[in-house]
Design a protein around this motif. Structure first.
Motif, PDB file in Angstrom:
ATOM      1  N   LYS B 257      -5.198   4.716  -6.765  1.00 25.59           N
ATOM      2  CA  LYS B 257      -4.392   5.069  -5.528  1.00 25.59           C
ATOM      3  C   LYS B 257      -3.120   5.780  -6.121  1.00 25.59           C
ATOM      4  CE  LYS B 257      -1.418   2.824  -2.528  1.00 25.59           C
ATOM      5  NZ  LYS B 257      -0.272   3.176  -2.279  1.00 25.59           N
ATOM      6  N   LEU B 258      -2.979   7.406  -5.231  1.00 25.03           N
ATOM      7  CA  LEU B 258      -1.616   7.623  -5.872  1.00 25.03           C
ATOM      8  C   LEU B 258      -0.213   7.317  -5.188  1.00 25.03           C
ATOM      9  CD1 LEU B 258      -2.183  11.348  -6.300  1.00 25.03           C
ATOM     10  CD2 LEU B 258      -1.923  10.213  -7.959  1.00 25.03           C
ATOM     11  N   ASN B 259       1.400   6.160  -5.771  1.00 20.03           N
ATOM     12  CA  ASN B 259       1.936   6.183  -4.996  1.00 20.03           C
ATOM     13  C   ASN B 259       2.864   6.917  -4.214  1.00 20.03           C
ATOM     14  OD1 ASN B 259       0.716   3.455  -6.071  1.00 20.03           O
ATOM     15  ND2 ASN B 259       2.087   3.782  -8.207  1.00 20.03           N
ATOM     16  N   ASP B 260       2.707   7.768  -4.594  1.00 17.13           N
ATOM     17  CA  ASP B 260       4.153   9.157  -3.980  1.00 17.13           C
ATOM     18  C   ASP B 260       3.327   9.639  -2.703  1.00 17.13           C
ATOM     19  OD1 ASP B 260       5.775  10.592  -3.677  1.00 17.13           O
ATOM     20  OD2 ASP B 260       6.316  10.515  -5.127  1.00 17.13           O
ATOM     21  N   HIS B 261       4.318   9.201  -1.541  1.00 17.12           N
ATOM     22  CA  HIS B 261       3.999   9.539  -0.307  1.00 17.12           C
ATOM     23  C   HIS B 261       4.151  10.879  -0.198  1.00 17.12           C
ATOM     24  CE1 HIS B 261       3.983   5.430   1.041  1.00 17.12           C
ATOM     25  NE2 HIS B 261       2.995   5.733   0.359  1.00 17.12           N
ATOM     26  N   LYS B 262       4.965  11.738  -1.270  1.00 16.22           N
ATOM     27  CA  LYS B 262       5.347  13.034  -0.915  1.00 16.22           C
ATOM     28  C   LYS B 262       5.293  14.022  -1.538  1.00 16.22           C
ATOM     29  CE  LYS B 262       9.569  10.804   1.528  1.00 16.22           C
ATOM     30  NZ  LYS B 262      10.760  10.417   1.036  1.00 16.22           N
ATOM     31  N   GLU B 263       4.736  13.910  -3.233  1.00 15.28           N
ATOM     32  CA  GLU B 263       4.763  14.775  -4.141  1.00 15.28           C
ATOM     33  C   GLU B 263       3.312  15.140  -4.279  1.00 15.28           C
ATOM     34  OE1 GLU B 263       7.126  16.574  -5.647  1.00 15.28           O
ATOM     35  OE2 GLU B 263       7.977  15.329  -4.704  1.00 15.28           O
ATOM     36  N   LYS B 264       2.717  16.021  -5.702  1.00 15.82           N
ATOM     37  CA  LYS B 264       1.621  16.567  -4.908  1.00 15.82           C
ATOM     38  C   LYS B 264       0.651  15.187  -6.528  1.00 15.82           C
ATOM     39  CE  LYS B 264       2.985  20.212  -8.161  1.00 15.82           C
ATOM     40  NZ  LYS B 264       3.163  21.785  -8.199  1.00 15.82           N
ATOM     41  N   GLY B 265      -0.202  15.805  -6.872  1.00 17.34           N
ATOM     42  CA  GLY B 265      -0.917  14.624  -7.689  1.00 17.34           C
ATOM     43  C   GLY B 265      -2.609  14.703  -7.616  1.00 17.34           C
ATOM     44  N   VAL B 266      -3.138  13.967  -8.472  1.00 12.86           N
ATOM     45  CA  VAL B 266      -4.615  13.797  -8.663  1.00 12.86           C
ATOM     46  C   VAL B 266      -4.842  12.281  -8.285  1.00 12.86           C
ATOM     47  CG1 VAL B 266      -4.826  14.526 -11.070  1.00 12.86           C
ATOM     48  CG2 VAL B 266      -7.090  15.055  -8.837  1.00 12.86           C
ATOM     49  N   ALA B 267      -5.464  11.938  -8.110  1.00 11.01           N
ATOM     50  CA  ALA B 267      -6.573  10.625  -8.420  1.00 11.01           C
ATOM     51  C   ALA B 267      -7.906  10.307  -9.382  1.00 11.01           C
ATOM     52  CB  ALA B 267      -6.167   9.879  -7.004  1.00 11.01           C
ATOM     53  N   ILE B 268      -8.270  10.040 -10.128  1.00 10.19           N
ATOM     54  CA  ILE B 268      -8.862  10.130 -11.177  1.00 10.19           C
ATOM     55  C   ILE B 268      -9.869   8.903 -11.073  1.00 10.19           C
ATOM     56  CG2 ILE B 268     -10.349  11.085 -12.923  1.00 10.19           C
ATOM     57  CD1 ILE B 268      -7.832  12.391 -13.386  1.00 10.19           C
ATOM     58  N   ALA B 269     -11.049   8.168  -9.985  1.00  8.75           N
ATOM     59  CA  ALA B 269     -11.453   6.739 -10.379  1.00  8.75           C
ATOM     60  C   ALA B 269     -13.201   6.932 -10.804  1.00  8.75           C
ATOM     61  CB  ALA B 269     -11.860   6.108  -9.339  1.00  8.75           C
ATOM     62  N   ASP B 270     -13.155   5.927 -11.515  1.00 18.21           N
ATOM     63  CA  ASP B 270     -14.691   6.497 -12.080  1.00 18.21           C
ATOM     64  C   ASP B 270     -15.748   5.591 -10.722  1.00 18.21           C
ATOM     65  OD1 ASP B 270     -14.498   7.838 -13.898  1.00 18.21           O
ATOM     66  OD2 ASP B 270     -14.285   6.719 -15.673  1.00 18.21           O
ATOM     67  N   ILE B 271     -16.318   5.636 -10.299  1.00 20.58           N
ATOM     68  CA  ILE B 271     -17.060   4.859  -9.573  1.00 20.58           C
ATOM     69  C   ILE B 271     -18.342   4.538  -9.845  1.00 20.58           C
ATOM     70  CG2 ILE B 271     -15.257   5.132  -7.562  1.00 20.58           C
ATOM     71  CD1 ILE B 271     -17.919   6.354  -6.340  1.00 20.58           C
ATOM     72  N   ASN B 272     -18.860   3.035  -9.506  1.00 13.79           N
ATOM     73  CA  ASN B 272     -20.279   2.883  -9.820  1.00 13.79           C
ATOM     74  C   ASN B 272     -21.583   2.611  -8.864  1.00 13.79           C
ATOM     75  OD1 ASN B 272     -23.249   1.757 -10.877  1.00 13.79           O
ATOM     76  ND2 ASN B 272     -21.985   0.633 -12.588  1.00 13.79           N
ATOM     77  N   MET B 273     -22.364   3.227  -8.486  1.00 14.90           N
ATOM     78  CA  MET B 273     -22.969   2.849  -7.099  1.00 14.90           C
ATOM     79  C   MET B 273     -24.508   2.312  -7.401  1.00 14.90           C
ATOM     80  SD  MET B 273     -21.417   5.753  -5.732  1.00 14.90           S
ATOM     81  CE  MET B 273     -22.829   6.183  -4.223  1.00 14.90           C
ATOM     82  N   ASP B 274     -24.172   1.741  -8.166  1.00 15.87           N
ATOM     83  CA  ASP B 274     -25.457   0.609  -8.368  1.00 15.87           C
ATOM     84  C   ASP B 274     -24.178  -0.855  -8.150  1.00 15.87           C
ATOM     85  OD1 ASP B 274     -27.062   1.721  -9.735  1.00 15.87           O
ATOM     86  OD2 ASP B 274     -27.055   1.064 -10.890  1.00 15.87           O
ATOM     87  N   VAL B 275     -23.472  -0.795  -7.793  1.00 17.54           N
ATOM     88  CA  VAL B 275     -22.175  -1.433  -7.422  1.00 17.54           C
ATOM     89  C   VAL B 275     -21.962  -1.846  -6.612  1.00 17.54           C
ATOM     90  CG1 VAL B 275     -20.642  -2.662  -7.702  1.00 17.54           C
ATOM     91  CG2 VAL B 275     -20.681  -1.667  -9.420  1.00 17.54           C
ATOM     92  N   ILE B 276     -21.655  -0.170  -5.626  1.00 16.58           N
ATOM     93  CA  ILE B 276     -21.380  -0.769  -4.510  1.00 16.58           C
ATOM     94  C   ILE B 276     -23.124  -0.709  -3.345  1.00 16.58           C
ATOM     95  CG2 ILE B 276     -22.088   1.942  -3.262  1.00 16.58           C
ATOM     96  CD1 ILE B 276     -19.087  -0.023  -1.752  1.00 16.58           C
ATOM     97  N   GLU B 277     -24.459  -0.824  -3.986  1.00 21.89           N
ATOM     98  CA  GLU B 277     -25.730  -0.917  -2.709  1.00 21.89           C
ATOM     99  C   GLU B 277     -26.044  -2.298  -3.336  1.00 21.89           C
ATOM    100  OE1 GLU B 277     -28.452   1.820  -5.051  1.00 21.89           O
ATOM    101  OE2 GLU B 277     -27.671   3.929  -4.399  1.00 21.89           O
ATOM    102  N   GLU B 278     -25.500  -2.310  -4.342  1.00 22.18           N
ATOM    103  CA  GLU B 278     -25.457  -4.039  -4.744  1.00 22.18           C
ATOM    104  C   GLU B 278     -24.815  -5.147  -3.898  1.00 22.18           C
ATOM    105  OE1 GLU B 278     -25.037  -5.614  -8.481  1.00 22.18           O
ATOM    106  OE2 GLU B 278     -25.659  -7.702  -8.028  1.00 22.18           O
ATOM    107  N   TYR B 279     -23.843  -4.486  -3.789  1.00 21.77           N
ATOM    108  CA  TYR B 279     -22.714  -4.909  -2.399  1.00 21.77           C
ATOM    109  C   TYR B 279     -23.630  -5.007  -1.128  1.00 21.77           C
ATOM    110  CZ  TYR B 279     -18.742  -5.911  -0.040  1.00 21.77           C
ATOM    111  OH  TYR B 279     -17.633  -6.780   0.768  1.00 21.77           O
ATOM    112  N   SER B 280     -24.176  -4.392  -0.809  1.00 25.14           N
ATOM    113  CA  SER B 280     -24.406  -3.799   0.643  1.00 25.14           C
ATOM    114  C   SER B 280     -25.137  -4.267   0.968  1.00 25.14           C
ATOM    115  CB  SER B 280     -24.825  -1.876   0.627  1.00 25.14           C
ATOM    116  OG  SER B 280     -25.153  -1.407   1.416  1.00 25.14           O
ATOM    117  N   ARG B 281     -26.431  -4.301   0.220  1.00 22.44           N
ATOM    118  CA  ARG B 281     -27.528  -5.359   0.218  1.00 22.44           C
ATOM    119  C   ARG B 281     -27.397  -6.647   0.449  1.00 22.44           C
ATOM    120  NH1 ARG B 281     -30.085  -1.924  -4.096  1.00 22.44           N
ATOM    121  NH2 ARG B 281     -29.904  -3.642  -5.602  1.00 22.44           N
ATOM    122  N   SER B 282     -26.000  -7.474   0.225  1.00 21.83           N
ATOM    123  CA  SER B 282     -25.986  -8.321  -0.107  1.00 21.83           C
ATOM    124  C   SER B 282     -24.980  -8.970   2.085  1.00 21.83           C
ATOM    125  CB  SER B 282     -24.507  -9.343  -0.906  1.00 21.83           C
ATOM    126  OG  SER B 282     -23.336  -9.004  -0.801  1.00 21.83           O
TER     127      SER B 282
END
Lengths: 164, 299
Positions: B257-282
């Motif tokens: 999450k970007l902390n500044d509510h007023k300035e420009k920036g870019v949020a970069i994240a690595d996500i794993n689809m297997d993890v969310i699929e497993e969570y969803s299945r549970s």
């Protein structure tokens, strides 16, 4: 000087909400809602009124819902309760560890915001009971939607006639 | 508007000639773990074509440096190009800016679709760009799988396939409760993207949309925010990638999450689809018993 605290004594309690293993069951309390992650018991004037996984009950013309089991985890129930004119929902959930606890808290807060209804959340986390009370941000002075969070019992007065 | 159709695109073509993006897509396809870049822009309309070209070029170079598989630009991005019209820049910070946007909507729309197509082809990533905003209509353009998809706020679902997964765009009002995301979840959508910004600086208000849906529905959410003075109103926002708290570091519900509510920036994240699929299945699908209530009124 730290923050000032005012203590208010309540001589009458209309509704008490608690977890099955730490029940508040006093005869002078009109409605007792006692539950865990599987079942809810509603007591009225000290006698069991209903036992179920979800219950709708009226107290002084104010309807509320109590829910446990999987229903308590899905936003559908909170919207359903709102559509049935419930003014608040009492939900019972159980989790393990800090991660699960945060999940439950965020979910309860989110249900209050999206359904526009007060949520009294009773959570058992790794053997300890926590209480959380959440309300729609627009109707709450503090503007974070969190009325109370903690493991101690808390007394509060809510006017559902002025704040539908 | 000639400047957009002719000079700008021609110049952009020349600038982009030297950039090679092919290696990017071949390197990163076929993995369940992937990178997302969600931009946050400050609404400062371009004054000259050079400024606009520099902006686009800089973003493309960033994308090629960080090798994401999904890139998101916020709503109103296309409206930044209205600043290239003579005498328009100051009006974009007043209510008259919206009128201007409506008057040039069709031209702006076709120009922007072409631009997204070019950026998508160059970078080879799934590129989601909000949006041309006018009084009548708002669009989102998604470049995925070598095709450009254009959706308006009239489209009930905005879903595209990307590398074996499904991705959906939600307009901000669609993130405010469970209904639309739940419907899309049933269609096996894995990633939800929106572009929310708010007139309120209160962070709790900002959490009411996509972040809250990640917590209650167990989904990956991406928000890309446009902040600053837009058409006479001050907007705040924060770009983020959200997930159920249990899947995030420090249990905040934010992958990044970007902390500044007023300035420009870019949020970069690595996500794993297997993890969310497993969570969803549970999570059992017991909510389906409420479907007649959800979709058919009170039951």
């Amino acid at each position: 000087m730290g923050p000032q605290v005012g203590l208010l004594e309540f001589d009458e309690v209309d509704i008490a909400i608690s977890w099955q293993e730490e029940p508040i069951l006093k005869e002078w309390i009109k409605i007792n809602v006692i539950g865990d992650d599987k079942v809810i018991d509603i007591y009225e004037d000290g006698k069991v009124l209903e036992t179920s996984t979800y219950v709708f009950t009226d107290i002084f013309d104010v309807r509320f819902a109590a829910v446990t089991g999987y229903d308590a985890y899905y936003p559908e129930f909170y919207h359903f309760a709102k559509s049935k004119d419930a003014r608040f929902v009492v939900s019972y959930k159980k989790a393990d560890g800090m991660a699960g606890f945060m999940n439950l808290k965020y979910q309860s807060w989110s249900y209050a915001q999206e359904a526009g209804i007060m949520v009294f959340s009773v959570m058992e986390v790794s053997g300890k009971v926590y209480y959380g009370v959440y309300a729609p941000i627009e109707r709450f002075r503090k503007k974070n939607g969190i009325i109370y969070e903690g493991s101690t019992r808390n007394f509060m007065e809510v006017n559902f006639y002025e704040n539908p | 508007m000639k400047i957009l159709d002719g000079l700008f695109i021609k110049n952009l073509d020349m600038v982009l000639k030297g950039i090679k993006g092919e290696y990017l897509s071949s390197n990163i396809k076929g993995k369940s773990s992937f990178r997302i870049m969600s931009y946050q822009f400050d609404f400062k309309p371009f004054s000259t074509p050079d400024e606009a070209i520099y902006f686009i070029n800089a973003r493309i170079r960033e994308i090629l440096r960080y090798l994401p598989r999904i890139v998101v630009f916020p709503r109103y991005t296309a409206n930044l190009f209205l600043g290239l019209l003579p005498f328009s820049k100051k009006r974009l910070h007043t209510e008259k800016g919206l009128e201007l946007s409506s008057r040039f909507y069709t031209i702006l729309k076709s120009f922007y679709i072409e631009l997204v197509n070019k950026i998508g082809k160059i970078t080879g990533v799934t590129f989601v760009s909000g949006t041309v905003f006018s009084e009548e209509e708002e669009i989102v353009v998604i470049y995925a799988g070598d095709d450009v998809h254009v959706f308006t706020n009239e489209d009930s679902t905005k879903v595209v396939n990307f590398e074996g997964y499904k991705l959906a765009f939600l307009f901000p009002d669609e993130t405010m409760d469970y209904k639309k995301p739940r419907l899309l979840q049933e269609m096996d959508v894995e990633v939800f993207i929106t572009s929310e910004n708010w007139e309120d600086e209160n962070e709790w208000v900002m959490r009411k949309g996509m972040w809250a849906r990640s917590q209650t529905l167990g989904i990956f959410g991406i928000n890309s925010a446009m902040v600053g003075n837009i058409f006479g109103k001050e907007f705040f926002g924060t770009s983020f990638v959200s997930a159920p708290a249990v899947l995030t570091k420090n249990f905040t519900g934010f992958v990044v999450k970007l902390n500044d509510h007023k300035e420009k920036g870019v949020a970069i994240a690595d996500i794993n689809m297997d993890v969310i699929e497993e969570y969803s299945r549970s999570l059992p699908k017991t909510y389906r018993k409420y479907w007649s209530f959800t979709w058919g009124g009170n039951s």
